[in-house]
Design a protein around this motif. Structure first.
Motif, mmCIF file in Angstrom:
data_model
loop_
_atom_site.group_PDB
_atom_site.id
_atom_site.type_symbol
_atom_site.label_atom_id
_atom_site.label_comp_id
_atom_site.label_asym_id
_atom_site.label_seq_id
_atom_site.Cartn_x
_atom_site.Cartn_y
_atom_site.Cartn_z
ATOM 1 N N ILE A 75 0.851 -1.197 0.000
ATOM 2 C CA ILE A 75 0.000 0.000 0.000
ATOM 3 C C ILE A 75 0.883 1.241 0.000
ATOM 4 C CG2 ILE A 75 -1.698 1.331 1.328
ATOM 5 C CD1 ILE A 75 -2.751 -1.378 2.400
ATOM 6 N N ASP A 76 1.876 1.225 0.859
ATOM 7 C CA ASP A 76 2.797 2.364 0.937
ATOM 8 C C ASP A 76 3.490 2.596 -0.409
ATOM 9 O OD1 ASP A 76 4.382 4.177 3.089
ATOM 10 O OD2 ASP A 76 5.767 3.427 1.547
ATOM 11 N N ALA A 77 3.886 1.513 -1.054
ATOM 12 C CA ALA A 77 4.574 1.647 -2.349
ATOM 13 C C ALA A 77 3.657 2.271 -3.393
ATOM 14 C CB ALA A 77 5.058 0.280 -2.827
ATOM 15 N N ALA A 78 2.402 1.862 -3.386
ATOM 16 C CA ALA A 78 1.451 2.427 -4.355
ATOM 17 C C ALA A 78 1.254 3.916 -4.090
ATOM 18 C CB ALA A 78 0.121 1.689 -4.278
ATOM 19 N N LEU A 79 1.228 4.272 -2.804
ATOM 20 C CA LEU A 79 1.059 5.689 -2.468
ATOM 21 C C LEU A 79 2.320 6.482 -2.817
ATOM 22 C CD1 LEU A 79 -0.844 5.233 0.915
ATOM 23 C CD2 LEU A 79 -1.771 6.190 -1.213
ATOM 24 N N THR A 80 3.456 5.878 -2.615
ATOM 25 C CA THR A 80 4.715 6.543 -2.984
ATOM 26 C C THR A 80 4.716 6.885 -4.467
ATOM 27 O OG1 THR A 80 5.880 5.297 -1.279
ATOM 28 C CG2 THR A 80 7.237 6.296 -3.005
ATOM 29 N N GLU A 81 4.245 5.934 -5.264
ATOM 30 C CA GLU A 81 4.201 6.156 -6.718
ATOM 31 C C GLU A 81 2.984 6.958 -7.152
ATOM 32 O OE1 GLU A 81 6.344 2.303 -8.636
ATOM 33 O OE2 GLU A 81 4.389 1.971 -7.737
ATOM 34 N N ASN A 82 2.132 7.271 -6.197
ATOM 35 C CA ASN A 82 0.881 7.996 -6.469
ATOM 36 C C ASN A 82 0.014 7.255 -7.481
ATOM 37 O OD1 ASN A 82 -0.945 9.981 -5.949
ATOM 38 N ND2 ASN A 82 0.013 11.530 -7.263
ATOM 39 N N ARG A 83 -0.080 5.961 -7.295
ATOM 40 C CA ARG A 83 -0.946 5.146 -8.153
ATOM 41 C C ARG A 83 -2.408 5.428 -7.857
ATOM 42 N NH1 ARG A 83 1.344 0.927 -10.837
ATOM 43 N NH2 ARG A 83 3.501 0.669 -10.193
ATOM 44 N N THR A 84 -3.193 5.531 -8.906
ATOM 45 C CA THR A 84 -4.627 5.724 -8.725
ATOM 46 C C THR A 84 -5.338 4.537 -9.357
ATOM 47 O OG1 THR A 84 -4.560 7.060 -10.737
ATOM 48 C CG2 THR A 84 -4.511 8.234 -8.640
ATOM 49 N N ASN A 85 -6.649 4.406 -9.065
ATOM 50 C CA ASN A 85 -7.360 3.237 -9.590
ATOM 51 C C ASN A 85 -8.454 3.597 -10.594
ATOM 52 O OD1 ASN A 85 -9.470 4.175 -8.095
ATOM 53 N ND2 ASN A 85 -9.309 2.637 -6.478
ATOM 54 N N GLY A 86 -8.486 4.849 -11.011
ATOM 55 C CA GLY A 86 -9.419 5.220 -12.067
ATOM 56 C C GLY A 86 -10.748 5.771 -11.590
ATOM 57 N N THR A 87 -11.028 5.630 -10.300
ATOM 58 C CA THR A 87 -12.314 6.117 -9.786
ATOM 59 C C THR A 87 -12.094 6.907 -8.507
ATOM 60 O OG1 THR A 87 -13.263 4.011 -10.482
ATOM 61 C CG2 THR A 87 -14.668 5.459 -9.191
ATOM 62 N N ARG A 88 -12.544 8.150 -8.505
ATOM 63 C CA ARG A 88 -12.570 8.905 -7.254
ATOM 64 C C ARG A 88 -14.033 9.216 -6.944
ATOM 65 N NH1 ARG A 88 -10.339 14.802 -7.021
ATOM 66 N NH2 ARG A 88 -8.471 13.885 -7.941
ATOM 67 N N PHE A 89 -14.563 8.494 -5.975
ATOM 68 C CA PHE A 89 -15.973 8.680 -5.650
ATOM 69 C C PHE A 89 -16.184 10.031 -4.970
ATOM 70 C CE2 PHE A 89 -15.863 3.974 -5.859
ATOM 71 C CZ PHE A 89 -16.870 3.794 -6.784
ATOM 72 N N ALA A 90 -17.371 10.568 -5.163
ATOM 73 C CA ALA A 90 -17.707 11.874 -4.595
ATOM 74 C C ALA A 90 -17.397 11.878 -3.100
ATOM 75 C CB ALA A 90 -19.184 12.175 -4.835
ATOM 76 N N GLY A 91 -16.746 12.931 -2.635
ATOM 77 C CA GLY A 91 -16.454 13.061 -1.211
ATOM 78 C C GLY A 91 -15.127 12.451 -0.815
ATOM 79 N N ILE A 92 -14.552 11.628 -1.691
ATOM 80 C CA ILE A 92 -13.247 11.024 -1.400
ATOM 81 C C ILE A 92 -12.180 11.866 -2.096
ATOM 82 C CG2 ILE A 92 -11.834 8.941 -1.631
ATOM 83 C CD1 ILE A 92 -14.069 7.590 -0.555
ATOM 84 N N PRO A 93 -11.210 12.359 -1.362
ATOM 85 C CA PRO A 93 -10.174 13.179 -2.005
ATOM 86 C C PRO A 93 -9.232 12.337 -2.862
ATOM 87 C CG PRO A 93 -9.741 12.950 0.356
ATOM 88 C CD PRO A 93 -11.032 12.232 0.077
ATOM 89 N N ALA A 94 -8.252 12.969 -3.465
ATOM 90 C CA ALA A 94 -7.256 12.254 -4.274
ATOM 91 C C ALA A 94 -6.607 11.167 -3.413
ATOM 92 C CB ALA A 94 -6.217 13.230 -4.807
ATOM 93 N N MET A 95 -6.085 10.139 -4.084
ATOM 94 C CA MET A 95 -5.693 8.892 -3.422
ATOM 95 C C MET A 95 -4.826 9.084 -2.175
ATOM 96 S SD MET A 95 -6.467 5.800 -3.707
ATOM 97 C CE MET A 95 -6.913 5.215 -5.323
ATOM 98 N N ARG A 96 -3.742 9.832 -2.312
ATOM 99 C CA ARG A 96 -2.839 9.995 -1.165
ATOM 100 C C ARG A 96 -3.544 10.638 0.027
ATOM 101 N NH1 ARG A 96 2.710 12.267 -3.999
ATOM 102 N NH2 ARG A 96 3.652 10.211 -4.370
ATOM 103 N N GLU A 97 -4.288 11.686 -0.276
ATOM 104 C CA GLU A 97 -4.976 12.398 0.804
ATOM 105 C C GLU A 97 -6.045 11.500 1.422
ATOM 106 O OE1 GLU A 97 -6.722 16.097 -0.465
ATOM 107 O OE2 GLU A 97 -7.664 16.383 1.496
#
Lengths: 205, 547
Positions: A75-97
């Motif tokens: 999980i940490d590695a994905a966040l380090t690389e700022n990997r996203t999964n294609g969906t940001r649901f309403a109310g959920i900020p960008a992946m890292r945040e």
């Protein structure tokens, strides 16, 4: 709910076919890296890392394993690389945040309910706290506008499961065929299996 | 897995990857950015890839750009769900509404070949009446294409992909035999068949886009079961290993890792080419015609981002319909445990289909229809379904996952109604290309819910009759359709029946965003059939000097 996990394929290990035609080169490369190069902590701070590990221990408990499947590092590695999964649901900020905010909220839930850190809670209380979030009973005040159940299921739990069940140990425990290219399968019918698959479920024998 | 921004283009220097050989190359014709080509196509999936081949074979000069990488399946595709995330459009999109859609791996590809690289290969035709849904069935919109014309196009596509299917198909008008014989059923498909037999409805081996016998450089399908995350043997017939090699052989240039950010228009309002980014550089490709084939999110996003003084509300948008009437398929499912070991990881996931409820008009009280197929989710896919639908985690989840080999399931592709409130818009936030993120809004309507409820009840009965126990159900969506529908007038649609913009005469759309209605089957064959139709129309119009 049971407390222990009773493996249906106790002696099966998909890694035993490593040198067989079930593994193509890229699959070997991908799994070698996953098994030998477990990422070091980079993105999360130490406190967040310990909290996330405690959460992962509840989401996928592995008490019987001397060498548990690592989840937090990926999980940490994905966040380090700022990997996203294609969906940001309403109310959920960008992946890292979203992850930072979600971890802070779970910490706040623990403090509010038990006046102590999540990590220090006993396993039963940790599990109960996570169930409340999963069931939609989180305290909105701690989540700063982020939908708690949505974060828990669509971001946190999903990522944890994606990491756990991508690991050969997890795939072996459920009797999955594992990697299968270039060789696939021949026997397709019920209760029929090729020699390179898991033997019959011991519960059926 | 590699991040798309860390990859370098492969289709350069006069050659493109040979998808059939390790490290292989095929020659590729190249065009200069300033060379005005006949057609530049944005996207190389079921719509754009098919069109690129057909137009190049007709003698047009074609440059097709894709935001994704150009894979060689034999060396690039691992038997690993997490690694294969590289096939998906993972850039963030904002998802809102009462029933927000899951995007990314659920429905959005990002590769040369588009979503066909990871499709489940279910190769079904629309029911003829669906092309006149409004007139004959009383809902949605009619299509500006006749069903008999579409059936000719389906036949061409089925031959191009050598679809493996049954000798006779139980539903709809008679059709010719499928090019390749049907696949044997796996245990998961036998469950579907048993349920249908018990309930007295027809079932069929599913027409499938993976070959049941060797075809050229494609070996017969070896039933490895990883179809949904990319076929590593090339048995699957995707756009990547069918129409793309044809396009290259006919002289088209395919530019991988090329993200088009804007369609440019001249003072007269006509399209002059596209602006795109490749390998860190901003470039322009001039073209006499621009075809947008980015699917239901990226096509409207690109058109909306191409606003200009002549087109203040976005390109091709005088109707205000660009981005509107986005549709999905409901993807409800019933799952059950069987005493015997099913081992649904073997074989293509959906080898049997029931289309009964796409054709039985008199027995239901909702609009639209659904098909349901047998299932074979890979481990992380199924774990997520279990967690989401049963609300469990921890030891209980591990215990339930231990029954993975005993599970079978039935899942629908359920038609949803076109509602103009379901749409794609531009958000304020921009991405790394400087393009505003897509904001996707989706809410089900009452009819959508009725259809899903009906399917759940029917599939519960079917799975139970087949011997399933401990049943549970799940929701979700699959596929995208609509967003730039084709129609009969500049007021009711974005493009005409040829895919040509009403507003901009040299701008075309060729992808799933054209769908006026969604139908109750997987959309890929219909998208490809539309591409065949549009290519033929372009040839005809060119012959009449009417391009």
């Amino acid at each position: 709910m049971t407390d222990s996990f009773d493996p249906p394929y106790p002696n099966y290990d998909i890694l035993r076919k490593w040198d067989s035609p079930s593994y193509n080169q890229i699959t070997r490369d991908v799994l070698t890296e996953r098994l030998t190069a477990v990422p070091q902590r980079q993105f999360l701070d130490e406190q967040e890392w310990r909290l996330l590990q405690a959460i992962c221990d509840q989401l996928v408990p592995q008490p019987e394993r001397t060498d548990p499947v690592p989840i937090t590092p990926f999980i940490d590695a994905a966040l380090t690389e700022n990997r996203t999964n294609g969906t940001r649901f309403a109310g959920i900020p960008a992946m890292r945040e979203a992850w930072r905010k979600g971890l802070a909220a779970i910490r706040a839930e623990a403090m509010a309910q038990h006046d102590t850190d999540f990590v220090s809670l006993d396993a039963h209380r940790q599990e109960a706290l996570l169930h409340r979030i999963n069931d939609g009973d989180a305290e909105p005040a701690h989540w700063d506008g982020m939908p708690a159940q949505r974060f828990f299921r669509s971001v946190l739990l999903k990522e944890v499961l994606a990491i756990y069940y991508a690991h050969p140990a997890a795939q072996s425990e459920i009797g999955f065929g594992g990697p299968a290219a270039p060789r696939g399968y021949v026997r397709m019918g019920a209760d029929r299996m090729d020699p390179w698959e898991a033997p019959a479920d011991r519960r059926n024998r | 897995m590699p991040l798309v921004e860390h990859l370098s283009p492969r289709a350069i220097a006069g050659r493109a990857p040979d998808v059939f050989r390790h490290g292989g190359w095929v020659p590729m014709r190249e065009y200069g950015d300033d060379e005005e080509v006949d057609f530049t196509i944005v996207g190389t999936g079921a719509g754009g890839g098919t069109l690129a081949a057909k137009l190049a074979e007709a003698g047009f000069s074609v440059v097709a750009l894709d935001a994704g990488p150009f894979w060689r399946p034999l060396e690039d595709f691992a038997s690993d769900e997490r690694h294969q995330d590289k096939l998906y459009w993972l850039d963030e999109r904002i998802s809102e509404g009462n029933d927000p859609i899951e995007l990314g791996g659920n429905n959005s590809g990002r590769s040369v070949g588009g979503s066909t690289v990871h499709y489940q290969m279910v190769a079904l035709r629309f029911r003829p009446e669906w092309f006149r849904s409004r007139t004959t069935l009383g809902y949605g919109h009619d299509w500006p294409v006749d069903w008999r014309r579409m059936w000719e196009c389906y036949a061409e596509v089925e031959d191009a992909l050598k679809i493996s299917g049954p000798l006779t198909y139980p539903w709809g008008p008679k059709r010719g035999r499928y090019p390749y014989r049907e696949h044997e059923l796996n245990a998961s498909a036998e469950v579907l068949a048993r349920g249908c037999e018990e309930l007295g409805v027809d079932w069929s081996a599913c027409p499938t886009a993976t070959v049941s016998a060797r075809r050229g450089l494609s070996p017969h399908c070896v039933y490895r079961g990883f179809c949904k995350i990319g076929c590593a043997t090339n048995a699957k017939q995707s756009t990547l290993n069918t129409f793309i090699p044809r396009a290259l052989a006919a002289g088209a240039e395919i530019r991988d890792l090329s993200m088009v950010t804007r369609v440019e228009t001249g003072a007269d309002g006509r399209a002059t080419g596209v602006v795109y980014q490749r390998d860190g550089q901003v470039r322009r490709q001039r073209a006499r015609h621009v075809v947008v084939a980015g699917y239901s999110i990226e096509t409207p996003r690109l058109l909306l981002n191409s606003a200009s003084p002549k087109h203040p509300d976005g390109l091709a948008n005088s109707s205000g319909l660009v981005g509107r009437a986005l549709m999905v398929h409901t993807n409800h499912a019933v799952w059950g445990r069987f005493q015997e070991e099913i081992r649904w990881y073997k074989g293509p996931p959906s080898l049997a289909v029931c289309e009964h409820w796409n054709y039985a008009d008199d027995e239901k009280d909702f609009f639209g229809g659904y098909a349901y197929m047998s299932q074979g989710p890979l481990p992380t896919d199924f774990a997520k379904t279990l967690a989401e639908s049963e609300g469990i985690f921890g030891t209980e989840l591990r215990r339930r996952m231990a029954d993975y080999n005993h599970m079978a399931g039935l899942k629908i592709v359920g038609e949803t109604m076109p509602q103009e409130r379901n749409r794609v818009e531009l958000a304020d936030e921009t991405d790394r290309y400087g393009v505003p993120l897509a904001r996707v809004t989706y809410s089900m309507c009452e009819n959508d819910r009725q259809l899903a409820d009906h399917s759940l009840e029917f599939m519960r009965n079917a799975l139970s009759a087949a011997g399933g126990q401990e049943l549970f159900q799940s929701g979700g969506t699959a596929h995208l359709m609509g967003g730039c529908r084709m129609g009969f007038s500049r007021e009711d649609s974005v493009v005409d029946g040829d895919g040509r913009s009403w507003d901009v005469g040299n701008l075309w759309i060729c992808d799933g965003s054209l769908f006026p209605t969604g139908g109750g089957v997987n959309p890929s064959m219909t998208i490809m059939a539309l591409a065949v139709h549009i290519a033929d129309r372009i040839k005809t119009l060119a012959g009449q000097d009417a391009l």
